[in-house]
Design a protein around this motif. Structure first.
Motif, short mmCIF file in Angstrom:
data_model
loop_
_atom_site.label_atom_id
_atom_site.label_comp_id
_atom_site.label_asym_id
_atom_site.label_seq_id
_atom_site.Cartn_x
_atom_site.Cartn_y
_atom_site.Cartn_z
N GLN A 43 -12.03 -2.55 -2.03
CA GLN A 43 -11.46 -1.86 -0.88
C GLN A 43 -9.94 -1.83 -0.95
N LEU A 44 -9.34 -2.91 -1.44
CA LEU A 44 -7.89 -2.95 -1.58
C LEU A 44 -7.43 -1.92 -2.61
N LYS A 45 -8.13 -1.82 -3.74
CA LYS A 45 -7.77 -0.83 -4.76
C LYS A 45 -7.82 0.58 -4.18
N ALA A 46 -8.87 0.90 -3.43
CA ALA A 46 -9.00 2.22 -2.81
C ALA A 46 -7.83 2.47 -1.84
N TYR A 47 -7.48 1.45 -1.06
CA TYR A 47 -6.35 1.57 -0.12
C TYR A 47 -5.05 1.82 -0.87
N LEU A 48 -4.78 1.03 -1.90
CA LEU A 48 -3.54 1.18 -2.66
C LEU A 48 -3.46 2.53 -3.35
N ILE A 99 -10.20 -4.37 5.34
CA ILE A 99 -10.28 -4.58 3.90
C ILE A 99 -10.68 -6.02 3.66
N ILE A 129 -3.16 -5.53 6.81
CA ILE A 129 -4.16 -4.48 6.71
C ILE A 129 -5.46 -4.93 7.36
N GLU A 130 -6.10 -4.01 8.02
CA GLU A 130 -7.37 -4.28 8.69
C GLU A 130 -8.48 -3.52 7.97
N SER A 151 -4.87 5.31 -2.51
CA SER A 151 -4.70 6.42 -1.56
C SER A 151 -3.30 6.42 -0.95
N ASN A 152 -2.63 5.27 -0.91
CA ASN A 152 -1.28 5.19 -0.35
C ASN A 152 -0.18 5.28 -1.41
#
Length: 77
Positions: free
Chosen positions: A30-35, A25, A22-23, A37-38
């Motif tokens: 930021q990782l929590k937001a990414y996870l 992050i 992942i770029e 949302s996915n």
């Protein structure tokens, strides 16, 4: 950045342990937001993160090669 993602309990039913590339992050917020949302199921659950086997309580910087565990609530006994 590459991180190893490890999941436990109910979370492992939809978020399988894997290597993530992942770029953009750089920390756990930021990782929590990414996870979330996915993996929309994660947004509705309470969970904790551990970085390199250390349970974290606040936003933590991530480095390439880190191991991040996503864990459901647990209690001692």
């Amino acid at each position: 950045m590459e991180i190893q993602l490890i999941s436990f309990g109910k979370i492992s039913e939809f978020l399988h342990s894997q290597q993530l590339e992942i770029e953009g992050i750089s920390d756990t917020d930021q990782l929590k937001a990414y996870l979330e949302s996915n993996f929309l199921q994660l947004a509705d659950l309470k969970y904790k993160l551990a970085v390199n086997k250390i349970l974290i309580q606040e936003n933590t910087h991530l480095n390439s090669g880190d191991s991040v565990a996503v864990m459901p609530p647990f209690s001692g006994g």
